[in-house]
Design an enzyme around this catalytic site. Structure first.
Site, mmCIF file in Angstrom:
data_model
loop_
_atom_site.group_PDB
_atom_site.id
_atom_site.type_symbol
_atom_site.label_atom_id
_atom_site.label_comp_id
_atom_site.label_asym_id
_atom_site.label_seq_id
_atom_site.Cartn_x
_atom_site.Cartn_y
_atom_site.Cartn_z
ATOM 1 N N GLU A 70 0.812 -1.223 0.000
ATOM 2 C CA GLU A 70 0.000 0.000 0.000
ATOM 3 C C GLU A 70 0.846 1.275 0.000
ATOM 4 O O GLU A 70 0.425 2.307 -0.526
ATOM 5 C CB GLU A 70 -0.959 0.018 1.198
ATOM 6 C CG GLU A 70 -2.085 -0.988 1.113
ATOM 7 C CD GLU A 70 -1.767 -2.336 1.747
ATOM 8 O OE1 GLU A 70 -2.679 -3.166 1.887
ATOM 9 O OE2 GLU A 70 -0.576 -2.545 2.119
ATOM 10 N N PHE A 132 -12.099 -6.538 13.593
ATOM 11 C CA PHE A 132 -10.992 -7.045 12.789
ATOM 12 C C PHE A 132 -10.568 -5.984 11.771
ATOM 13 O O PHE A 132 -11.389 -5.424 11.056
ATOM 14 C CB PHE A 132 -11.415 -8.329 12.074
ATOM 15 C CG PHE A 132 -10.363 -8.889 11.149
ATOM 16 C CD1 PHE A 132 -9.157 -9.371 11.643
ATOM 17 C CD2 PHE A 132 -10.574 -8.920 9.779
ATOM 18 C CE1 PHE A 132 -8.184 -9.884 10.798
ATOM 19 C CE2 PHE A 132 -9.610 -9.438 8.920
ATOM 20 C CZ PHE A 132 -8.410 -9.912 9.438
ATOM 21 N N GLN A 133 -9.292 -5.705 11.727
ATOM 22 C CA GLN A 133 -8.684 -4.731 10.815
ATOM 23 C C GLN A 133 -9.277 -3.330 10.998
ATOM 24 O O GLN A 133 -9.418 -2.572 10.039
ATOM 25 C CB GLN A 133 -8.805 -5.181 9.349
ATOM 26 C CG GLN A 133 -7.881 -6.357 9.036
ATOM 27 C CD GLN A 133 -7.693 -6.614 7.551
ATOM 28 O OE1 GLN A 133 -8.568 -6.338 6.747
ATOM 29 N NE2 GLN A 133 -6.562 -7.177 7.183
ATOM 30 N N LYS A 182 -17.597 -0.095 5.543
ATOM 31 C CA LYS A 182 -18.040 -1.115 4.581
ATOM 32 C C LYS A 182 -19.540 -1.038 4.316
ATOM 33 O O LYS A 182 -19.983 -1.192 3.171
ATOM 34 C CB LYS A 182 -17.645 -2.509 5.079
ATOM 35 C CG LYS A 182 -17.843 -3.596 4.014
ATOM 36 C CD LYS A 182 -17.219 -4.911 4.400
ATOM 37 C CE LYS A 182 -17.364 -5.919 3.247
ATOM 38 N NZ LYS A 182 -16.742 -7.227 3.564
ATOM 39 N N MET A 501 24.521 8.636 2.597
ATOM 40 C CA MET A 501 24.415 9.896 3.316
ATOM 41 C C MET A 501 24.645 9.696 4.813
ATOM 42 O O MET A 501 25.248 10.544 5.481
ATOM 43 C CB MET A 501 23.052 10.556 3.058
ATOM 44 C CG MET A 501 23.006 12.010 3.461
ATOM 45 S SD MET A 501 24.243 13.042 2.621
ATOM 46 C CE MET A 501 23.365 13.533 1.150
#
Length: 592
Positions: A70, A132-133, A182, A501
Site C-alpha cells: 500500500e 478485525f482490521q 463497509k 548519506m
C-alpha cells in the site's frame, strides 16, 4: 459481468422527470471519480473495500493498478500527481492497509501534493469496538493530511468526494483522506448526480494578491542593488514557471531554485545560480546571504535551505514573500512584504507592473552584483575527479545521463540519499515537473513507485529512477507491478555498498564510526531484476557507463535495472553542516 453500470456515464445531474436511480455507496464513489476525470487509481484490495472493488470491476474508464504494498500505491499516485499536476488517487483497505499508506500520505503532505486517498473502514456499527482490521483512520492521519472525512451515510458520498477533490487541488495543495465504512459502500441511496460546484464556508483560499503589496514589492525590486529571486516547489505546483521565466528575463536578476523547485527556471541559463541550501552551490548560497532584496516565491525558508536562521538574520536585507499559504509567511524568517495569493496570479500582476513602470533596474549596480557572483562561480564548487579511470564516480553517471537525455522527453525520479543530491546537482533540469523526488519528508523507497506512476501517465516519455542500493530495496517488490502493467522504466542504481548519506555524516560528524551504515548482504540485482522479468546490468568500469545507458535506452519496452558499482568513499559537496550558516560551507575533503 453486469454491463449496465459500466455503460453509464458520470453525469452531473438527473434529467427532469426521470426517475432517480438508487445506487450503492461504492457505485456513487466510482461515479464521483469518473466525474473528476480520474483515469488511474493505485490500490490493494481487502475486506473493507470489496464493494468498492466490485464497483470498479463493473466500469471501464478508470484503470486500477494493483501494487504489491500500500505504501507504493500512495507513492505511485503521488508521482503521477507531481508529473501531471492532476490529483493522484489511491485506494487501500482498513487497518494495516491504511497504516501501510501513512508514509506515502505524509510524504505527499510535506511536499504539498494534491491527492485523494480512499480507505476502507469497518462497518459503522463496529467502529470503536476493536473490530478485525479496525484502526482510527481519521485520528491517525489528522496531522499528515490537508483534511480527512469519515463518510457515515451513503447519501453524503458524492458531496464528500466533491469536497475532497476541491480541497486537494485548491489553495496550497495536499492529500485528503476519505474513510468509507463497509456498510456505507454497500448501502443503496437515491443518486441525484455529482455536484457541479462546491461551497465551503470555512475554506476559501485567497487567490488574488494584494495590489498595494505587489506595488511595494515592485518598488523594492527596481531599487535593489543586489537583487535575488529564490523559488521553491510552489512555482511548479502553481504552474507558474513561464511567469517566473518572464520576470527573471525582464529584470535580468540572478535566480535560484530549491530542491523541490528545480526546473522552474532553466538550469542551463546563465542567470540560474544552481540549487541553494545544504548541498547547494557556493554562488547560490553566497548570493542568498549577501543580497539586499530577496524575492521568495512559493518557498518556505526551511532548515535545509537557510541553515541556521540566526546566521541568516545577521545580514540586513528586504524580503518579499509570495505564497498561497499565509501560515508559511514569516514562519521561520521575518519578511518585509508578505503577499498571500496564487503565485501565478501574483507574478502575472507583477510582470504587468514592471512593463508599465518607467523605472528600470540599476544597470550599473546589477553589473557589479553579477561580477561578484561570477567571482564566486569561478571557484567551480561542483568539481570532482573526472579523470579517474579506476572507479565509477557517481557524479559522472548523472552527467552522462544528462548529456544523453537533455533533448529527450525525460523524467527523473529519485530516492533519498547521496544519489538524490547528485541527481539534483548534476542533472540540469530545464523544464518544470521533470524532477520527481521526496523533499520535505525525505522518504526512501519512493523512486520506483514514482517512476511507474509517471510512466503510466506518460507512456511515450523516458522515465529514469536514480536510486541507491539502500533505498531501492524498500519498495523493490514494485518491479512486479512494472511488469504486470507494462511500465518500462530505467533504474539507475548508484551502488556504493553503504547507506551513503548516513556514512557521510558519520565520517564528518562522528569521527568515522560507521554504525550500521554498511550493506553487508546485498542481493545480486541483475539476477533479481531478471527474476522479476526485467533486464539486469552490472556496470563496474567507468568506460562502460555510457554504453550501458545507451543500451538501456535502446531497450524501450523493457524495464532495465543498471547496477553501477560506484566509489564508496565519494561524498556530496558542497555541504553545510547541521546548525551552521548557509555560507559556512565545506567545499570538499580538504575542508574537513
Amino acid at each position: 459481468m453486469d454491463t449496465s453500470f459500466k455503460a453509464e456515464s458520470a453525469s452531473t445531474s438527473s434529467a427532469p422527470g426521470a426517475s432517480v436511480p438508487e445506487l450503492r455507496g461504492a457505485e456513487i464513489l466510482v461515479k464521483s471519480l469518473q466525474a473528476e476525470n480520474v483515469n488511474f487509481i493505485w490500490g490493494y484490495p481487502g475486506g473493507a473495500v470489496l464493494h468498492i472493488y466490485d464497483a470498479l470491476y463493473k466500469q471501464e474508464t478508470i484503470q486500477h493498478v494493483l501494487v504489491r504494498h500500500e505504501q507504493a500505491a500512495v507513492h505511485a499516485a503521488d508521482g503521477f500527481a507531481r508529473a501531471t499536476g492532476e490529483v493522484g488517487v489511491a485506494l487501500v483497505t482498513s487497518g494495516p492497509g491504511l497504516t501501510n499508506a501513512v508514509t506515502g500520505i505524509a510524504t505527499a503532505y510535506m511536499d504539498s501534493i494534491p491527492m485523494v486517498i480512499i480507505s476502507g473502514q469497518v462497518p459503522t456499527a463496529a467502529i470503536g469496538l476493536d473490530a478485525f482490521q479496525e484502526c482510527d483512520t481519521v485520528g491517525i492521519t489528522r496531522p499528515i493530511v490537508k483534511h480527512n472525512f469519515l463518510v457515515k451515510d451513503a447519501r453524503d458520498m458524492a458531496d464528500v468526494m466533491k469536497k475532497a477533490f476541491h480541497i486537494a487541488r485548491s489553495g496550497r495543495p495536499g492529500p485528503v483522506v476519505v474513510d468509507v465504512p463497509k456498510d456505507v459502500s454497500f448501502n443503496k441511496t437515491p443518486y441525484h448526480g455529482y455536484p457541479e460546484s462546491v461551497v465551503m464556508r470555512s475554506y476559501n483560499p485567497v487567490r488574488k494578491g494584494h495590489g498595494g503589496q505587489i506595488r511595494k514589492a515592485l518598488q523594492l525590486l527596481l531599487a535593489a542593488k543586489r537583487p535575488y529571486i529564490y523559488t521553491g516547489g510552489g512555482v511548479l505546483l502553481g504552474n507558474a514557471s513561464q511567469e517566473l521565466r518572464t520576470l527573471v528575463d525582464m529584470l535580468g536578476f540572478p535566480c535560484t531554485n530549491t530542491l523541490m523547485g528545480l526546473g522552474a527556471y532553466p538550469a542551463s541559463d546563465p542567470k540560474f545560480l544552481g540549487m541553494l541550501g545544504m548541498h547547494g552551490t557556493l554562488e547560490a548560497n553566497n548570493a542568498m546571504q549577501n543580497c539586499d532584496v530577496l524575492l521568495a516565491v512559493g518557498a518556505r525558508f526551511d532548515d535545509r535551505v537557510i541553515g541556521n536562521p540566526k546566521h541568516f538574520a545577521q545580514v540586513e536585507r528586504k524580503i518579499i514573500h509570495i505564497d498561497i499559504d499565509p501560515s508559511s509567511i514569516s514562519k521561520r524568517v521575518k519578511v518585509d512584504v508578505p503577499i498571500v495569493g496564487d503565485v501565478k496570479d501574483v507574478l502575472q500582476e507583477l510582470i504587468a507592473m514592471v512593463k508599465e513602470s518607467s523605472v528600470k533596474p540599476d544597470a550599473q549596480a546589477l553589473g557589479a552584483w553579477w561580477s561578484t557572483i561570477d567571482g564566486w562561480r569561478a571557484r567551480d564548487c561542483m568539481k570532482y575527479d573526472r579523470e579517474n579511470t579506476q572507479v565509477i564516480k557517481p557524479q559522472r553517471v548523472i552527467e552522462t545521463l544528462w548529456e544523453m537525455t537533455q533533448d529527450a522527453d525525460a523524467y527523473i525520479t529519485s530516492d533519498v540519499g547521496q544519489h538524490q543530491m547528485w541527481a539534483a546537482q548534476y542533472y540540469k533540469f530545464n523544464e518544470p515537473r521533470r524532477w520527481i523526488n521526496s523533499g520535505g519528508l525525505g522518504t526512501m523507497g519512493v523512486g520506483i513507485p514514482y517512476a511507474m506512476g509517471i510512466k503510466l501517465a506518460k507512456p511515450d516519455s523516458e522515465v529514469f529512477c536514480v536510486t541507491g542500493e539502500g533505498s531501492v530495496q524498500m519498495c523493490i517488490q514494485e518491479l512486479s507491478t512494472c511488469l504486470q502493467y507494462n511500465t518500462p522504466i530505467k533504474i539507475v542504481a548508484l551502488n556504493n555498498r553503504y547507506l551513503g548519506m548516513v556514512r557521510q555524516w558519520q565520517e564528518i560528524e562522528y569521527s568515522g564510526r560507521y554504525s550500521h551504515s554498511y550493506m553487508d548482504a546485498l542481493p545480486d540485482f541483475v539476477k533479481l531484476a531478471e527474476a522479476y522479468g526485467h533486464v539486469g546490468m552490472l556496470i563496474e568500469k567507468p568506460e562502460d557507463v555510457e554504453p550501458a545507458l545507451r543500451e538501456a535506452r535502446r531497450l524501450k519496452d523493457r524495464t532495465v535495472f543498471m547496477d553501477f558499482r560506484t566509489d564508496p568513499t565519494e561524498n556530496v559537496f558542497p555541504m553545510v553542516r547541521a546548525g551552521k550558516g548557509i555560507t559556512e560551507m565545506i567545499m570538499g575533503a580538504e575542508d574537513l
